[in-house]
Design a protein around this motif. Structure first.
Motif, PDB file in Angstrom:
ATOM      1  N   ALA A 184      -2.060   2.455   3.908  1.00  0.00           N
ATOM      2  CA  ALA A 184      -3.173   2.312   2.955  1.00  0.00           C
ATOM      3  C   ALA A 184      -3.952   1.023   3.192  1.00  0.00           C
ATOM      4  O   ALA A 184      -5.187   1.004   3.017  1.00  0.00           O
ATOM      5  N   ARG A 185      -3.293  -0.048   3.596  1.00  0.00           N
ATOM      6  CA  ARG A 185      -3.968  -1.328   3.762  1.00  0.00           C
ATOM      7  C   ARG A 185      -4.561  -1.520   5.151  1.00  0.00           C
ATOM      8  O   ARG A 185      -5.341  -2.457   5.359  1.00  0.00           O
ATOM      9  N   ALA A 186      -4.212  -0.683   6.091  1.00  0.00           N
ATOM     10  CA  ALA A 186      -4.751  -0.813   7.447  1.00  0.00           C
ATOM     11  C   ALA A 186      -6.146  -0.213   7.516  1.00  0.00           C
ATOM     12  O   ALA A 186      -6.452   0.782   6.840  1.00  0.00           O
ATOM     13  N   GLN A 187      -7.019  -0.833   8.324  1.00  0.00           N
ATOM     14  CA  GLN A 187      -8.371  -0.324   8.485  1.00  0.00           C
ATOM     15  C   GLN A 187      -8.395   0.969   9.285  1.00  0.00           C
ATOM     16  O   GLN A 187      -9.248   1.827   9.054  1.00  0.00           O
ATOM     17  N   SER A 188      -7.501   1.088  10.232  1.00  0.00           N
ATOM     18  CA  SER A 188      -7.406   2.300  11.049  1.00  0.00           C
ATOM     19  C   SER A 188      -5.935   2.544  11.364  1.00  0.00           C
ATOM     20  O   SER A 188      -5.125   1.604  11.388  1.00  0.00           O
ATOM     21  N   PRO A 189      -5.549   3.793  11.630  1.00  0.00           N
ATOM     22  CA  PRO A 189      -4.133   4.062  11.955  1.00  0.00           C
ATOM     23  C   PRO A 189      -3.649   3.349  13.209  1.00  0.00           C
ATOM     24  O   PRO A 189      -2.461   3.082  13.355  1.00  0.00           O
ATOM     25  N   ALA A 190      -4.565   3.022  14.127  1.00  0.00           N
ATOM     26  CA  ALA A 190      -4.156   2.352  15.360  1.00  0.00           C
ATOM     27  C   ALA A 190      -3.676   0.931  15.111  1.00  0.00           C
ATOM     28  O   ALA A 190      -2.935   0.376  15.933  1.00  0.00           O
ATOM     29  N   ASP A 191      -4.105   0.322  13.997  1.00  0.00           N
ATOM     30  CA  ASP A 191      -3.696  -1.063  13.718  1.00  0.00           C
ATOM     31  C   ASP A 191      -2.204  -1.174  13.409  1.00  0.00           C
ATOM     32  O   ASP A 191      -1.589  -2.214  13.675  1.00  0.00           O
ATOM     33  N   VAL A 192      -1.617  -0.146  12.825  1.00  0.00           N
ATOM     34  CA  VAL A 192      -0.196  -0.190  12.452  1.00  0.00           C
ATOM     35  C   VAL A 192       0.637   0.792  13.271  1.00  0.00           C
ATOM     36  O   VAL A 192       1.783   1.072  12.921  1.00  0.00           O
ATOM     37  N   ALA A 193       0.064   1.293  14.373  1.00  0.00           N
ATOM     38  CA  ALA A 193       0.806   2.283  15.169  1.00  0.00           C
ATOM     39  C   ALA A 193       2.020   1.665  15.836  1.00  0.00           C
ATOM     40  O   ALA A 193       3.045   2.335  16.020  1.00  0.00           O
ATOM     41  N   ASN A 194       1.938   0.379  16.195  1.00  0.00           N
ATOM     42  CA  ASN A 194       3.048  -0.288  16.881  1.00  0.00           C
ATOM     43  C   ASN A 194       3.992  -1.016  15.935  1.00  0.00           C
ATOM     44  O   ASN A 194       4.883  -1.741  16.398  1.00  0.00           O
ATOM     45  N   HIS A 195       3.815  -0.860  14.639  1.00  0.00           N
ATOM     46  CA  HIS A 195       4.714  -1.498  13.692  1.00  0.00           C
ATOM     47  C   HIS A 195       6.091  -0.819  13.750  1.00  0.00           C
ATOM     48  O   HIS A 195       6.176   0.415  13.881  1.00  0.00           O
ATOM     49  N   PRO A 196       7.187  -1.585  13.665  1.00  0.00           N
ATOM     50  CA  PRO A 196       8.520  -0.952  13.751  1.00  0.00           C
ATOM     51  C   PRO A 196       8.775   0.109  12.697  1.00  0.00           C
ATOM     52  O   PRO A 196       9.430   1.124  12.984  1.00  0.00           O
ATOM     53  N   LEU A 197       8.259  -0.074  11.492  1.00  0.00           N
ATOM     54  CA  LEU A 197       8.479   0.931  10.449  1.00  0.00           C
ATOM     55  C   LEU A 197       7.730   2.224  10.738  1.00  0.00           C
ATOM     56  O   LEU A 197       8.139   3.295  10.257  1.00  0.00           O
ATOM     57  N   MET A 198       6.643   2.128  11.524  1.00  0.00           N
ATOM     58  CA  MET A 198       5.881   3.323  11.855  1.00  0.00           C
ATOM     59  C   MET A 198       6.420   3.998  13.119  1.00  0.00           C
ATOM     60  O   MET A 198       6.421   5.223  13.222  1.00  0.00           O
ATOM     61  N   LYS A 199       6.875   3.200  14.063  1.00  0.00           N
ATOM     62  CA  LYS A 199       7.382   3.774  15.303  1.00  0.00           C
ATOM     63  C   LYS A 199       8.748   4.424  15.108  1.00  0.00           C
ATOM     64  O   LYS A 199       9.023   5.467  15.702  1.00  0.00           O
ATOM     65  N   GLU A 200       9.590   3.812  14.299  1.00  0.00           N
ATOM     66  CA  GLU A 200      10.934   4.329  14.072  1.00  0.00           C
ATOM     67  C   GLU A 200      11.164   4.485  12.569  1.00  0.00           C
ATOM     68  O   GLU A 200      11.805   3.638  11.935  1.00  0.00           O
ATOM     69  N   PRO A 201      10.648   5.525  11.978  1.00  0.00           N
ATOM     70  CA  PRO A 201      10.829   5.708  10.521  1.00  0.00           C
ATOM     71  C   PRO A 201      12.281   6.022  10.181  1.00  0.00           C
ATOM     72  O   PRO A 201      13.047   6.537  11.009  1.00  0.00           O
ATOM     73  N   TYR A 202      12.630   5.680   8.976  1.00  0.00           N
ATOM     74  CA  TYR A 202      13.999   5.917   8.511  1.00  0.00           C
ATOM     75  C   TYR A 202      14.211   7.403   8.256  1.00  0.00           C
ATOM     76  O   TYR A 202      13.398   8.068   7.611  1.00  0.00           O
ATOM     77  N   ASP A 203      15.305   7.938   8.798  1.00  0.00           N
ATOM     78  CA  ASP A 203      15.660   9.357   8.639  1.00  0.00           C
ATOM     79  C   ASP A 203      16.920   9.426   7.786  1.00  0.00           C
ATOM     80  O   ASP A 203      18.019   9.060   8.230  1.00  0.00           O
ATOM     81  N   ILE A 204      16.787   9.887   6.558  1.00  0.00           N
ATOM     82  CA  ILE A 204      17.918   9.927   5.642  1.00  0.00           C
ATOM     83  C   ILE A 204      18.957  10.959   6.080  1.00  0.00           C
ATOM     84  O   ILE A 204      20.172  10.723   5.967  1.00  0.00           O
ATOM     85  N   THR A 205      18.515  12.090   6.637  1.00  0.00           N
ATOM     86  CA  THR A 205      19.461  13.119   7.067  1.00  0.00           C
ATOM     87  C   THR A 205      20.310  12.627   8.232  1.00  0.00           C
ATOM     88  O   THR A 205      21.528  12.839   8.279  1.00  0.00           O
TER      89      THR A 205
END
Length: 446
Positions: A184-205
């Motif tokens: 929501a706070r990023a101007q474009s999706p490419a700005d946060v594409a390399n963030h660790p939370l975006m690259k490796e999201p948490y999988d509860i299963t």
């Protein structure tokens, strides 16, 4: 009756008691004496027993260094404050004071206070991006407050949380809110594409399955571990037997194929042909199957029998199965190629994708090495064909000489060189008996 007679009656040795005790003392091994290292006090050495410390300590040369004559060192009980605390609490501790000048600056252990940066959100952001039917706003606020207070120690947070939530549910809610805020706070999706939370999201299963598998491994009894080891040994034995049977069938199949090829080329198996035309590829030049379907099936079946196994163990089993059909030199060349490419022999993060790519890379390296062997064999076979063709060319007979033909236009014709032949009644020129050396006379001839 003397002392020797009494010893004879009692069956004792005749050597004096003092001499036997002296010999017994001499026969005892002497204890090794360990000298105390320099710079360590006798009390500290007696407590540690000469064992090296786990962490590096101060240099020994610093212990021997004497303070300067004009330096007066004293220890004083002084107050201090730490920047790691927000309440400005004042405590006391012993401080080394030099020349009555107390040390200044922040508390020395305040640098180890590392806090986690927790994102904050507004009510508007929550209503637009963070709503969840399972979680209320009050529960989410409580979760983020506990994450701030306990530095993301989710086990402690789950213990203190007022509502009954599992550790996996708390993690999933926290990381999903963080990902939504980043988007929501990023101007474009490419700005946060390399963030660790975006690259490796948490999988509860996946996290639940991982904990369940680990708990099963840790809860196994010794009997179950022994049974699993026996199953693995039996699976390995079956794999080796199948591999040995496959290797025994390969020469028969290759001989039949070569016979069929000879018949197709019009070559009779019993006819005499040149060695180069009847050559076969050596066993090392034939590209072996790095991991056939039978190897895959047997290895995967043995792993499935365990029900639960670590991925690193499965990777080792697959690599061993892939290397079972090649020699030791080929395995060494594969490992050397991996090192030249900068690839670890064992992946540091053995995820499923990484393990699959690692096995695929080993297959491609084996294929490359086999192709290099085939190319080298073909080149040597071509050179042998060229040498054989040169040797088959008719040479000029040595018994022929070339003479000019008066009736030809500058050409030369070969004529045979006259050879002397022996006639039927002609004898070879032999030396006359007069030229023979006279026989040496013996004593019997006299």
């Amino acid at each position: 009756m003397g002392g020797t007679d009494a010893k004879d009656i009692l069956g004792l040795p005749k050597t004096p008691l003092s001499l036997s005790l002296t010999q017994e003392k001499k026969s005892r091994p002497q204890k090794e004496s360990h000298r105390k290292p320099d710079g360590i006090s006798r009390e500290v050495y007696a407590l540690t027993g000469g064992v090296a410390p786990l962490m590096p300590s101060i240099d020994v040369t610093q212990l021997k260094r004497r303070p300067p004559a004009d330096e007066k060192v004293a220890w004083q009980w002084l107050p201090f404050t730490s920047s790691a605390r927000k309440d400005a609490l004042q405590l006391y501790h012993w401080v080394r004071v030099v020349n009555n000048v107390p040390p200044t600056g922040d508390y020395s252990f305040a640098k180890y206070n590392k806090s986690v940066v927790i994102l904050k959100y507004t009510d508007e952001e929550y209503e637009n991006h963070l709503t969840d039917p399972v979680w209320t706003k009050e529960e989410t606020d409580q979760l983020f407050e506990f994450c701030q207070n306990f530095d993301l120690r989710f086990v402690v947070i789950a213990d203190r949380f007022p509502v009954s939530r599992t550790v996996e549910e708390l993690k999933d809610r926290y990381y999903s809110v963080n990902r939504a805020l980043l988007r929501a706070r990023a101007q474009s999706p490419a700005d946060v594409a390399n963030h660790p939370l975006m690259k490796e999201p948490y999988d509860i299963t996946r996290d639940r399955e991982r904990k369940r598998a680990l708990s099963m491994v840790l809860s196994q009894s010794r009997h179950q571990e022994k049974k699993d080891a026996e199953i693995l040994a039996e699976a390995k034995r079956i794999t080796e037997m199948r591999l040995a049977a496959r290797r025994a069938e390969e020469p028969v199949v290759s001989a039949n194929e070569n016979a069929g090829l000879d018949k197709a080329d019009g070559v009779v198996p019993g006819s005499s042909v040149s060695p180069s035309s009847n050559s076969q590829l050596p066993a090392t030049a034939v590209a072996p199957s790095t991991l056939t379907m039978a190897d895959y099936a047997s290895t995967l079946a043995s792993l499935r029998m365990l029900h639960v196994y670590l991925r690193t163990y499965g990777l080792e089993q697959m690599v061993q199965a892939a290397s079972s059909a090649v020699g030791l030199r080929t395995i060494k060349r594969v490992e050397q190629t991996l090192q030249d490419l900068g690839v670890n022999l064992k992946p540091k993060v053995p995820t499923k994708t990484v393990c699959d790519e690692h096995l695929e890379l080993r297959k491609e390296i084996l294929t490359l090495l086999n192709l290099q062997k085939q190319l080298q064999y073909k080149e040597s076979e071509g050179s042998s064909h060229r040498e054989g063709s040169f040797a088959a060319m008719p040479d000029t007979p040595k018994d022929r000489v070339f003479a000019s033909d008066p009736f030809s236009f500058g050409a030369e014709r070969p004529i045979k060189k006259e050879q002397k032949r022996k006639g039927p009644g002609r004898q070879a020129d032999t030396p006359s008996p007069a030229h023979k050396r006279p026989r040496k006379m013996k004593a019997s001839d006299l």
